[in-house]
Each structure stands twice: as C-alpha cells, then as structure tokens.
Design a protein around this motif. Structure first.
Motif, PDB file in Angstrom:
ATOM      1  N   ASN A  11       0.810  -1.220   0.000  1.00  0.00           N
ATOM      2  CA  ASN A  11       0.000   0.000   0.000  1.00  0.00           C
ATOM      3  C   ASN A  11       0.842   1.269   0.000  1.00  0.00           C
ATOM      4  O   ASN A  11       0.292   2.372   0.087  1.00  0.00           O
ATOM      5  CB  ASN A  11      -0.935   0.012   1.215  1.00  0.00           C
ATOM      6  CG  ASN A  11      -1.884  -1.172   1.204  1.00  0.00           C
ATOM      7  OD1 ASN A  11      -2.335  -1.605   0.145  1.00  0.00           O
ATOM      8  ND2 ASN A  11      -2.179  -1.711   2.376  1.00  0.00           N
ATOM      9  N   HIS A  12       2.157   1.108  -0.086  1.00  0.00           N
ATOM     10  CA  HIS A  12       3.069   2.245  -0.108  1.00  0.00           C
ATOM     11  C   HIS A  12       3.649   2.443  -1.516  1.00  0.00           C
ATOM     12  O   HIS A  12       3.852   1.475  -2.244  1.00  0.00           O
ATOM     13  CB  HIS A  12       4.248   2.013   0.847  1.00  0.00           C
ATOM     14  CG  HIS A  12       3.933   2.208   2.288  1.00  0.00           C
ATOM     15  ND1 HIS A  12       3.104   1.369   2.999  1.00  0.00           N
ATOM     16  CD2 HIS A  12       4.367   3.150   3.177  1.00  0.00           C
ATOM     17  CE1 HIS A  12       3.033   1.779   4.261  1.00  0.00           C
ATOM     18  NE2 HIS A  12       3.771   2.860   4.389  1.00  0.00           N
ATOM     19  N   GLU A  71       3.722 -13.420  11.793  1.00  0.00           N
ATOM     20  CA  GLU A  71       4.676 -12.586  12.518  1.00  0.00           C
ATOM     21  C   GLU A  71       5.461 -13.449  13.499  1.00  0.00           C
ATOM     22  O   GLU A  71       4.995 -14.491  13.978  1.00  0.00           O
ATOM     23  CB  GLU A  71       3.950 -11.479  13.276  1.00  0.00           C
ATOM     24  CG  GLU A  71       3.531 -10.309  12.413  1.00  0.00           C
ATOM     25  CD  GLU A  71       3.191  -9.094  13.262  1.00  0.00           C
ATOM     26  OE1 GLU A  71       4.099  -8.570  13.949  1.00  0.00           O
ATOM     27  OE2 GLU A  71       2.020  -8.683  13.244  1.00  0.00           O
ATOM     28  N   HIS A  91       0.657  -8.474   5.342  1.00  0.00           N
ATOM     29  CA  HIS A  91       0.640  -7.544   6.461  1.00  0.00           C
ATOM     30  C   HIS A  91       0.816  -6.082   6.020  1.00  0.00           C
ATOM     31  O   HIS A  91       1.202  -5.238   6.818  1.00  0.00           O
ATOM     32  CB  HIS A  91       1.743  -7.916   7.459  1.00  0.00           C
ATOM     33  CG  HIS A  91       1.492  -9.198   8.188  1.00  0.00           C
ATOM     34  ND1 HIS A  91       1.544 -10.430   7.567  1.00  0.00           N
ATOM     35  CD2 HIS A  91       1.180  -9.449   9.484  1.00  0.00           C
ATOM     36  CE1 HIS A  91       1.283 -11.386   8.445  1.00  0.00           C
ATOM     37  NE2 HIS A  91       1.052 -10.818   9.615  1.00  0.00           N
ATOM     38  N   SER A  92       0.503  -5.784   4.761  1.00  0.00           N
ATOM     39  CA  SER A  92       0.705  -4.432   4.254  1.00  0.00           C
ATOM     40  C   SER A  92      -0.168  -3.396   4.956  1.00  0.00           C
ATOM     41  O   SER A  92       0.170  -2.209   4.995  1.00  0.00           O
ATOM     42  CB  SER A  92       0.432  -4.388   2.749  1.00  0.00           C
ATOM     43  OG  SER A  92       1.411  -5.108   2.039  1.00  0.00           O
ATOM     44  N   HIS A  93      -1.294  -3.836   5.512  1.00  0.00           N
ATOM     45  CA  HIS A  93      -2.203  -2.892   6.160  1.00  0.00           C
ATOM     46  C   HIS A  93      -1.560  -2.207   7.363  1.00  0.00           C
ATOM     47  O   HIS A  93      -2.002  -1.118   7.764  1.00  0.00           O
ATOM     48  CB  HIS A  93      -3.472  -3.621   6.618  1.00  0.00           C
ATOM     49  CG  HIS A  93      -3.218  -4.672   7.651  1.00  0.00           C
ATOM     50  ND1 HIS A  93      -2.665  -5.893   7.348  1.00  0.00           N
ATOM     51  CD2 HIS A  93      -3.434  -4.672   8.990  1.00  0.00           C
ATOM     52  CE1 HIS A  93      -2.556  -6.605   8.449  1.00  0.00           C
ATOM     53  NE2 HIS A  93      -3.010  -5.904   9.461  1.00  0.00           N
ATOM     54  N   ALA A  94      -0.533  -2.822   7.934  1.00  0.00           N
ATOM     55  CA  ALA A  94       0.144  -2.236   9.089  1.00  0.00           C
ATOM     56  C   ALA A  94       1.656  -2.325   8.902  1.00  0.00           C
ATOM     57  O   ALA A  94       2.389  -2.581   9.851  1.00  0.00           O
ATOM     58  CB  ALA A  94      -0.284  -2.942  10.374  1.00  0.00           C
ATOM     59  N   ALA A  95       2.119  -2.108   7.674  1.00  0.00           N
ATOM     60  CA  ALA A  95       3.515  -2.370   7.326  1.00  0.00           C
ATOM     61  C   ALA A  95       4.539  -1.686   8.239  1.00  0.00           C
ATOM     62  O   ALA A  95       5.461  -2.358   8.732  1.00  0.00           O
ATOM     63  CB  ALA A  95       3.758  -1.996   5.869  1.00  0.00           C
ATOM     64  N   GLN A 143       4.423  -0.633  11.314  1.00  0.00           N
ATOM     65  CA  GLN A 143       4.411  -1.186  12.666  1.00  0.00           C
ATOM     66  C   GLN A 143       4.915  -2.630  12.687  1.00  0.00           C
ATOM     67  O   GLN A 143       5.687  -3.024  13.562  1.00  0.00           O
ATOM     68  CB  GLN A 143       2.994  -1.108  13.249  1.00  0.00           C
ATOM     69  CG  GLN A 143       2.473   0.293  13.481  1.00  0.00           C
ATOM     70  CD  GLN A 143       2.033   0.990  12.203  1.00  0.00           C
ATOM     71  OE1 GLN A 143       1.657   0.332  11.223  1.00  0.00           O
ATOM     72  NE2 GLN A 143       2.079   2.315  12.208  1.00  0.00           N
ATOM     73  N   VAL A 144       4.480  -3.427  11.712  1.00  0.00           N
ATOM     74  CA  VAL A 144       4.924  -4.818  11.646  1.00  0.00           C
ATOM     75  C   VAL A 144       6.427  -4.886  11.386  1.00  0.00           C
ATOM     76  O   VAL A 144       7.143  -5.692  11.991  1.00  0.00           O
ATOM     77  CB  VAL A 144       4.149  -5.583  10.552  1.00  0.00           C
ATOM     78  CG1 VAL A 144       4.729  -6.989  10.346  1.00  0.00           C
ATOM     79  CG2 VAL A 144       2.676  -5.675  10.918  1.00  0.00           C
ATOM     80  N   ARG A 180       8.285  -4.041  14.630  1.00  0.00           N
ATOM     81  CA  ARG A 180       8.250  -5.163  15.577  1.00  0.00           C
ATOM     82  C   ARG A 180       9.168  -6.299  15.121  1.00  0.00           C
ATOM     83  O   ARG A 180       9.847  -6.926  15.938  1.00  0.00           O
ATOM     84  CB  ARG A 180       6.823  -5.687  15.726  1.00  0.00           C
ATOM     85  CG  ARG A 180       5.864  -4.793  16.454  1.00  0.00           C
ATOM     86  CD  ARG A 180       4.615  -5.543  16.901  1.00  0.00           C
ATOM     87  NE  ARG A 180       3.833  -6.058  15.792  1.00  0.00           N
ATOM     88  CZ  ARG A 180       2.808  -5.403  15.239  1.00  0.00           C
ATOM     89  NH1 ARG A 180       2.478  -4.191  15.667  1.00  0.00           N
ATOM     90  NH2 ARG A 180       2.109  -5.952  14.252  1.00  0.00           N
TER      91      ARG A 180
END
Length: 298
Positions: free
Chosen positions: A33-34, A244, A275-279, A281-282, A285
């Motif tokens: 998404n980036h 994750e 996991h692109s919706h929260a890339a 942050q993921v 982590r």
C-alpha cells in the motif's frame, strides 16, 4: 557492486550487520500500500540494511514505460539509503489479472514467465542485486508431471544462462504446493541442470518448519554452500501461512546462529506479504524481534 556489496558467487557477499552480525532486510510485498520510494525510506529509517524488492504493478513494474529511468532512480535511492537489494519475482497478478502467479514456467504460455524473469535479471543487474529469486509454480491440471518437469528444467536452464551473462546470482525457492517445494526437490533440479555455480537457493525459514523433515537450523546448514537469499517469517507445521514472529512454532535464536556459523552474508529479509495494512508497525516489531533473537546468541 550493489549498495550491500555483492558477488556472483553464491553465499560470498562480504560485509555484515552492525558488529559483524546478520544483515536484516524487509520485503516490499509487505508494503503493497506504499509507493516504492516511501517503502524504501521507511525500511531504511527503521534500521534495516536491505530490501527484498518484488517487481509488481506499483513497485518497479518492468512492463511500464521509462523502465531505465525508473531503475536508475531506485538504484540511486538504494545507494543513498545504504540498502542492499535482492529482486523477487512472486507478484501475484502482474502477468495475468485473473490467475494468481500465472503463467509459470510450467504453463503452455510459459514464454511470458520467461520474459518476465529475463526482465527481472536485467533489472537485478542494473540495481547491483545480490540475487534474483524465483520459483517453479504450481503444476496446472492440464499438464502432466513429466511435461511440467521438463518445462521447468528447460526454463531454469534458459534463465541461468541469462543470469550468468549478466553476472547475477539466481536463488531458486522451494515453495509449498509448487512443483519444487522442498530442499530435496531443489537438489534434484540443481543436479539436472548440471549444478551451475550461479543457480543457488532461496531459503524461506518458515517453509522449512512447514514442510522439511529436519529441524530448521539443520536445513540452513544443509544448503549453506548454495545459499544466496534468505526469507524469514514464522510458521506452523503443515500450514503455509506467513506469520509474525512469535505467532508460529519456530525457535529463532538457533536458526540465526546457524546462519551466522555458516558464514552467510546475504540478506535475511522478513517475508510477510499479507501484512501491508500495518507495514511500518509490523516491520518495526519484526526488526526488534530479530535483533533480540540474534542477541541471545552473543
């Protein structure tokens, strides 16, 4: 030379992470998404040393106009951000908007896949990539096993010739559910190709837990002489789902220790394509986890 420093010999990439440790990267398929430039900057700002760049419709599409200009811009940005790079070719719908990953090297229309892989090798050469990674594909129901295997060997031979001429190492990835899904399958393919030096292996750590009969650290040691690219994620036995870290069954400190002890100097890139919706942050982590896991080996 790539930003990370490459060599055409599998596993012979000089340098290392901070203090001589492993070089962690992150896959752009987890930043779908980036914009690519934004994804690279986030990855670098978090402290990663490399990126696994999946050529896709919005991430350096090799079929869009102005490819040379766009590749040069990405190369400049990778250099400015001090990011090493491997080129990944697992885009889901780049070649066919209706069929995931199709056509593969096994399909009747396999020339389209070969053309894509040739383009990936050319992009990899221009970026100074440490490897170009690809896989076999799932055997179509209309294609017999013998025909599929013959097509795979022929296709890999053709890509290997192109990559050798370009000075780019290849990393062939065993993938669950595909015609070649295990290390044993890679060994068979490698042998039938005549064991070319430039035909290395991409090892996904999660896949080892999913399918391989041996413990994951033993899998690393078994392929160490041929290892050019590592993807890392958590996974459970028998379930092909990229998780994750800490959500699967893998004990990571022994895996990272095995990579270090084998002298692997290529990228160890996080592979979390869903996991692109929260890339951001993921990715943050994930790097914290890997650094902690590596630190327990000190």
């Amino acid at each position: 030379m790539s930003p990370g420093g490459t060599s055409a010999t599998p596993g012979a990439i000089p340098g290392g992470g901070p203090g001589g440790g492993l070089r962690f990267g992150y896959g752009t398929n987890g930043f779908a998404n980036h914009r690519l430039a934004d994804a690279l900057r986030v990855i670098a700002d978090l402290g990663y040393q490399g990126v696994a760049l999946t050529l896709d419709h919005d991430h350096l599409d090799p079929y869009e106009e102005g490819l040379a200009r766009r590749v040069a811009a990405v190369s400049d940005l990778l250099r400015d951000l001090a990011l090493g790079v491997v080129v990944e070719t697992g885009a889901r719908y780049l070649l066919d908007p209706r069929r995931k990953h199709a056509p593969t090297l096994l399909h009747d229309e396999r020339e389209a896949r070969l053309d894509f892989l040739d383009r990936a090798v050319a992009v990899g050469a221009d970026l100074g990539a440490e490897a170009v990674s690809f896989w076999a594909g799932v055997r179509p129901e209309t294609v017999g096993e013998a025909t599929a295997w013959a097509r795979l060997v022929d296709g890999c031979a053709r890509v290997t010739d192109k990559a050798a001429a370009a000075g780019v190492p290849l990393g062939f990835e065993p993938e669950p559910g595909m015609l070649v899904e295990t290390i044993a399958g890679w060994r068979k393919l490698h042998a039938e190709l005549g064991e070319p030096a430039g035909f290395g292996i991409t090892l996904d750590i999660g896949h080892c837990r999913c399918l391989e009969p041996d413990p994951v650290p033993d899998c690393v040691r078994a392929v160490a002489p041929h290892l050019v690219n590592v993807q890392i994620d958590d996974m459970r036995r028998g379930v092909h789902e990229h998780l994750e870290f800490g959500q699967g069954e893998i004990d990571f400190p022994p895996v990272l220790r095995a990579l270090a002890e084998c002298g692997y100097r290529g990228l160890v890139a996080v592979e979390l394509p869903r996991h692109s919706h929260a890339a951001p942050q993921v990715a943050a982590r994930s790097l914290d986890f890997l650094r902690a896991a590596e630190g327990t080996n000190a």
